[in-house]
Design a protein around this motif. Structure first.
Motif, PDB file in Angstrom:
ATOM      1  N   VAL A  25       0.958  -1.242   0.081  1.00 42.03           N
ATOM      2  CA  VAL A  25       0.089  -0.049   0.037  1.00 42.03           C
ATOM      3  C   VAL A  25       0.814   1.358   0.110  1.00 42.03           C
ATOM      4  N   LEU A  26       0.849   2.157  -0.981  1.00 41.96           N
ATOM      5  CA  LEU A  26       1.444   3.163  -1.088  1.00 41.96           C
ATOM      6  C   LEU A  26       0.599   4.477  -0.994  1.00 41.96           C
ATOM      7  N   VAL A  27       1.212   5.234   0.024  1.00 46.81           N
ATOM      8  CA  VAL A  27       0.425   6.573   0.225  1.00 46.81           C
ATOM      9  C   VAL A  27       1.452   7.717   0.091  1.00 46.81           C
ATOM     10  N   ASP A  28       1.167   8.640  -0.895  1.00 48.76           N
ATOM     11  CA  ASP A  28       2.230   9.629  -1.301  1.00 48.76           C
ATOM     12  C   ASP A  28       3.418   9.072  -1.875  1.00 48.76           C
TER      13      ASP A  28
ATOM     14  N   LEU B  16      -7.955   5.483   5.550  1.00 48.81           N
ATOM     15  CA  LEU B  16      -6.850   5.472   4.451  1.00 48.81           C
ATOM     16  C   LEU B  16      -7.670   5.715   3.057  1.00 48.81           C
TER      17      LEU B  16
ATOM     18  N   MET C 176      -6.697  -0.859  -4.701  1.00 45.56           N
ATOM     19  CA  MET C 176      -5.790  -1.242  -3.597  1.00 45.56           C
ATOM     20  C   MET C 176      -6.729  -0.926  -2.218  1.00 45.56           C
ATOM     21  N   ASN C 177      -7.412  -0.019  -2.243  1.00 42.14           N
ATOM     22  CA  ASN C 177      -8.380   0.084  -1.186  1.00 42.14           C
ATOM     23  C   ASN C 177      -9.351  -1.221  -0.924  1.00 42.14           C
TER      24      ASN C 177
ATOM     25  N   LYS D  27      -6.727   8.058   0.283  1.00 46.16           N
ATOM     26  CA  LYS D  27      -5.441   8.246   0.102  1.00 46.16           C
ATOM     27  C   LYS D  27      -4.738   7.346  -0.925  1.00 46.16           C
ATOM     28  N   ILE D  28      -5.583   6.292  -1.225  1.00 48.48           N
ATOM     29  CA  ILE D  28      -5.107   5.090  -1.955  1.00 48.48           C
ATOM     30  C   ILE D  28      -5.863   4.872  -2.941  1.00 48.48           C
TER      31      ILE D  28
ATOM     32  N   THR E  23       2.772  -4.613   3.119  1.00 53.96           N
ATOM     33  CA  THR E  23       1.868  -3.889   3.964  1.00 53.96           C
ATOM     34  C   THR E  23       1.323  -4.787   4.834  1.00 53.96           C
TER      35      THR E  23
END
Lengths: 264, 58
Positions: free
Chosen positions: A196-199, A214, A222-223, A217-218, A260
């Protein structure tokens, strides 16, 4: 018991690496759930069946599975892909049994007769649903019997509806439902990114209570994976991991702490 | 914009001319989720939206 899911893109890029990694852990009780939506789309095009996709109000794009599409979906998922994976595992020296959710009532699902979409004008509409479903029951006894005999169980994301119909269930949902029903030690979702990538930064750990925060943001795909992981952890799976399926030995990578982790 | 009545509270809602059968609306006054129905003669009415699943296929 471990449940591993790999999506079609990870499998197309690194089928050999993923299956070799799985074959090395065969003795521990392992269920492998595969996706393959892009491959189904290619076969539909070759057979002249026009794939139609819809977007849910949450922004998730998915296949509107007509009866004709379900036929191709089943041929590719339960047939071609599932048997190629089983054959590859045998070539790697481990016994495997390939099943769809239909076989032995492995996955029973409720068909969604009406679904909500966001149409091309951006408006919400209820339309006739296709052949998709929500998994309600998993035949854990069948899985435990086969893994107890030393087989890896390879599952295609096709479920049996309550009216005897074949249903397209997405592989993330299938893996989550199977892991939950088995109260597996671990659910691993292998994908084509490192987690999981955030920014642009990898999130190492997500607690179930943090999942809602979250959401925005994703990406929506992926969510969905995070939600499915959280659902399985809430149902008793010890931990769930989303990690890359593109490395040489994806499960060793997970054992070393990659990806993750979703925990209570 | 044409108005239709809410089957839950009896209030009225503005429904666009180009709304299609199955289109969903929330009635802000009572919070009801409503679905547009169009019969064979083209007459339009609102009904309470059933609980409808989102689509989750592969």
């Amino acid at each position: 018991m471990m449940v591993v899911k790999a999506g079609g893109r990870a499998l197309e890029s690194n089928m050999e690496g993923i299956l070799r990694s799985i074959s090395r852990r065969a003795g521990r009780g392992l269920v492998f759930v595969h996706g393959g939506g892009d491959i189904v789309t290619r076969f539909e095009e070759a057979l002249g069946v026009e794939p139609r996709f819809v977007v849910s109000p949450q922004g998730i794009r998915s296949r509107l599975t007509t009866k004709e599409e379900m036929e191709v979906f089943n041929m590719v998922m339960s047939g071609k892909l599932n048997k190629e994976i089983v054959a590859s595992l045998h070539r790697l020296g481990v016994g495997a049994v390939g099943l769809s959710g239909v076989d032995g009532g492995l996955m029973r699902a409720q068909r969604k007769k009406r679904i909500v979409i966001v149409d091309e004008r951006g408006r919400r509409r209820a339309i006739e649903g296709g052949y998709t479903g929500s998994i309600k029951e998993v035949n854990t006894k069948l899985i435990e019997t086969l893994t107890g005999m030393g087989y890896i169980v390879v599952v295609a994301p096709v479920a049996l509806g309550y009216e005897g119909e074949l249903l397209n269930v997405d592989a993330d949902q299938a893996a989550s439902a199977i892991a939950s029903a088995l109260k597996a030690d671990q659910l691993v979702i292998l994908t084509d990114v490192e987690g999981v990538l955030v920014d642009g930064e990898l999130v190492k750990e997500i607690r179930v209570g943090e999942v809602d925060k979250l959401g925005g943001k994703i990406g929506v795909g992926m969510n969905r994976k995070v939600l499915m992981c959280a659902r399985s952890v809430e149902a008793g799976v010890s931990r769930a991991v989303i990690a890359s399926g593109l490395v040489d030995d994806p499960l060793e990578n997970v054992e070393k702490g990659a990806g993750t982790i979703i925990t209570r | 914009m044409p108005k239709l009545s809410c089957p839950v509270c009896g209030g009225s809602l503005d429904i666009p001319e180009d709304a299609l059968p199955g289109e969903l609306f929330e009635h802000e006054e009572c919070g009801a989720q409503l679905e547009l129905e169009v019969d064979d003669q083209g007459s339009r009415r609102l009904k309470e939206a059933e609980e409808i699943a989102e689509d989750w296929g592969e």
